[in-house]
Write a protein that holds these residues in place. Structure first.
Motif, PDB file in Angstrom:
ATOM      1  N   TYR A 197       0.821  -1.209   0.000  1.00  0.00           N
ATOM      2  CA  TYR A 197       0.000   0.000   0.000  1.00  0.00           C
ATOM      3  C   TYR A 197       0.858   1.264   0.000  1.00  0.00           C
ATOM      4  O   TYR A 197       0.481   2.274  -0.609  1.00  0.00           O
ATOM      5  N   LEU A 198       2.006   1.212   0.666  1.00  0.00           N
ATOM      6  CA  LEU A 198       2.869   2.394   0.684  1.00  0.00           C
ATOM      7  C   LEU A 198       3.637   2.559  -0.616  1.00  0.00           C
ATOM      8  O   LEU A 198       3.727   3.661  -1.168  1.00  0.00           O
ATOM      9  N   MET A 199       4.200   1.470  -1.144  1.00  0.00           N
ATOM     10  CA  MET A 199       5.118   1.584  -2.269  1.00  0.00           C
ATOM     11  C   MET A 199       4.456   1.530  -3.639  1.00  0.00           C
ATOM     12  O   MET A 199       5.088   1.833  -4.649  1.00  0.00           O
ATOM     13  N   PHE A 200       3.179   1.153  -3.700  1.00  0.00           N
ATOM     14  CA  PHE A 200       2.520   1.101  -5.003  1.00  0.00           C
ATOM     15  C   PHE A 200       1.211   1.902  -5.052  1.00  0.00           C
ATOM     16  O   PHE A 200       0.646   2.059  -6.128  1.00  0.00           O
ATOM     17  N   LEU A 201       0.745   2.393  -3.919  1.00  0.00           N
ATOM     18  CA  LEU A 201      -0.451   3.228  -3.906  1.00  0.00           C
ATOM     19  C   LEU A 201      -0.124   4.620  -3.363  1.00  0.00           C
ATOM     20  O   LEU A 201      -0.231   5.614  -4.062  1.00  0.00           O
ATOM     21  N   TYR A 202       0.327   4.681  -2.120  1.00  0.00           N
ATOM     22  CA  TYR A 202       0.669   5.966  -1.509  1.00  0.00           C
ATOM     23  C   TYR A 202       1.837   6.647  -2.204  1.00  0.00           C
ATOM     24  O   TYR A 202       1.891   7.873  -2.282  1.00  0.00           O
ATOM     25  N   VAL A 203       2.769   5.856  -2.721  1.00  0.00           N
ATOM     26  CA  VAL A 203       3.997   6.446  -3.262  1.00  0.00           C
ATOM     27  C   VAL A 203       3.722   7.371  -4.449  1.00  0.00           C
ATOM     28  O   VAL A 203       4.491   8.306  -4.706  1.00  0.00           O
ATOM     29  N   VAL A 204       2.645   7.128  -5.193  1.00  0.00           N
ATOM     30  CA  VAL A 204       2.321   8.008  -6.319  1.00  0.00           C
ATOM     31  C   VAL A 204       2.049   9.418  -5.808  1.00  0.00           C
ATOM     32  O   VAL A 204       2.536  10.407  -6.377  1.00  0.00           O
ATOM     33  N   SER A 205       1.298   9.536  -4.723  1.00  0.00           N
ATOM     34  CA  SER A 205       1.056  10.844  -4.117  1.00  0.00           C
ATOM     35  C   SER A 205       2.316  11.380  -3.449  1.00  0.00           C
ATOM     36  O   SER A 205       2.613  12.577  -3.513  1.00  0.00           O
ATOM     37  N   TRP A 206       3.068  10.502  -2.811  1.00  0.00           N
ATOM     38  CA  TRP A 206       4.311  10.899  -2.123  1.00  0.00           C
ATOM     39  C   TRP A 206       5.302  11.513  -3.092  1.00  0.00           C
ATOM     40  O   TRP A 206       5.921  12.543  -2.807  1.00  0.00           O
ATOM     41  N   LEU A 207       5.463  10.904  -4.250  1.00  0.00           N
ATOM     42  CA  LEU A 207       6.390  11.430  -5.254  1.00  0.00           C
ATOM     43  C   LEU A 207       5.978  12.820  -5.720  1.00  0.00           C
ATOM     44  O   LEU A 207       6.829  13.691  -5.958  1.00  0.00           O
ATOM     45  N   GLN A 208       4.686  13.032  -5.844  1.00  0.00           N
ATOM     46  CA  GLN A 208       4.210  14.335  -6.298  1.00  0.00           C
ATOM     47  C   GLN A 208       4.330  15.398  -5.211  1.00  0.00           C
ATOM     48  O   GLN A 208       4.771  16.526  -5.473  1.00  0.00           O
TER      49      GLN A 208
END
Length: 338
Positions: free
Chosen positions: A169-180
């Protein structure tokens, strides 16, 4: 009408997908719009949670003893493929639509295809026959039996899936928002990196599943969670750059540690669970891990970054989950090359 009812019975998730795509917005329904959206998303989650455990159990039980790890990885890869299609469609839409168009109506397009996917799923599944009657567990239902006498097993199953749930959930879902938000990466690039990593994830999962058939489930899983614990901070640090190559390298590192865990754990769960309550226990264990621990991880990570002012603080969550998933398999005593 009869066909529609049968499709709804076997493809319950696809109907909510389609309804999300046609759901009127706040301007039309007011407060009911977010309420109905939340309800539909909950139904989607419940449908996926129930279907996953059944699919894992059916495929692994039907597979030869020396192919059960691979069978588990194939089913897990199917789940991953759905995520991949979602990420890929998001990347495509973000690259061809303006931000305003994407937010206004473009996001609905993938959901509208849910009905078509449901029809395909129905056609694929309508001829599947169970080879044997399910084993009985006394006079009580499997749910009551599981909750009454297998509480410790449920805790172990949840702990076993903790690393894969939180990490995924962190590395493939949340990370998209985190990167932005943290790195300022454009949405189309963040989704593109995520999509490429998901493709690699499928390959790693299948390879790890096959490897587990040769060396056992526990060694593969323990190696994965150990690497996840050690590599969480440096891998997330690699992703905390503006260079797309470094971001991709960091996420590929997470692919190498999460792939084996996601691909191997279902076979270990099946081997550890009594046949009479297998589907029920696995469904509860997986949903406690993915629905609660994994589902709340993006929210917890956002709070943690804000609270600590440390952009890499989500790595601590991955480390904690890895520690739990390292200890849990050591309590299993089942066979099946586990």
């Amino acid at each position: 009408m009869g066909v529609f009812i049968r499709v709804f019975k076997h493809q319950r998730q696809r109907i909510p997908d389609f309804l999300v795509g046609v759901l009127p917005g706040y301007e039309t329904l007011g407060i009911m719009a977010p309420v109905l959206l939340t309800l539909l998303r909950m139904i989607q989650g419940l449908s996926v949670g129930g279907e996953s455990a059944t699919a894992f159990t059916f495929m692994i039980e039907e597979a030869p003893a020396d192919r059960r790890g691979l069978a588990a990885a194939v089913v897990a890869s199917g789940n991953q493929l759905g995520m991949l299609l979602g990420s890929g469609s998001g990347a495509v839409l973000a690259s061809i639509l303006t931000a305003d168009s994407l937010h206004a109506w473009g996001w609905r397009i993938p959901f509208l295809f849910g009905l078509f996917v449901g029809m395909v799923g129905y056609l694929l599944r309508r001829h599947v026959q169970e080879s044997a009657k399910p084993p009985q567990s006394g006079d009580r239902s499997p749910l009551l039996e599981t909750l009454a006498t297998h509480k410790r097993l449920l805790v172990r199953l949840t702990g076993l899936a903790a690393f894969s749930a939180v990490g995924f959930y962190l590395m493939f879902l949340y990370v998209v928002s985190w990167l932005q938000l943290v790195d300022g990466v454009p949405p189309e690039r963040a989704l593109g990196i995520n999509t490429a990593s998901m493709v690699a994830m499928i390959v790693v999962m299948l390879a790890a599943g096959r490897l587990s058939d040769k060396v056992g489930r526990k060694p593969v899983l323990l190696a994965a969670v150990t690497l996840g614990f050690v590599g969480a901070v440096p891998l997330l640090w690699l992703m905390h750059h503006s260079d797309p190559a470094l971001i991709l390298l960091g996420q590929m590192g997470f692919v190498l540690v999460l792939g084996p865990a996601v691909g191997v754990q279902p076979a270990l769960m099946v081997a550890a669970t009594p046949p009479a309550i297998r589907c029920t226990a696995m469904a509860i264990g997986l949903n406690m891990a993915y629905g609660i621990m994994g589902g709340l991880s993006p929210l917890a990570a956002t709070w943690l970054v804000h609270r600590t002012a440390m952009d890499l603080s989500p790595a601590l969550m991955i480390m904690a989950a890895a520690a739990v998933s390292f200890v849990t398999p050591l309590t299993f005593k089942e066979g099946d090359k586990a």
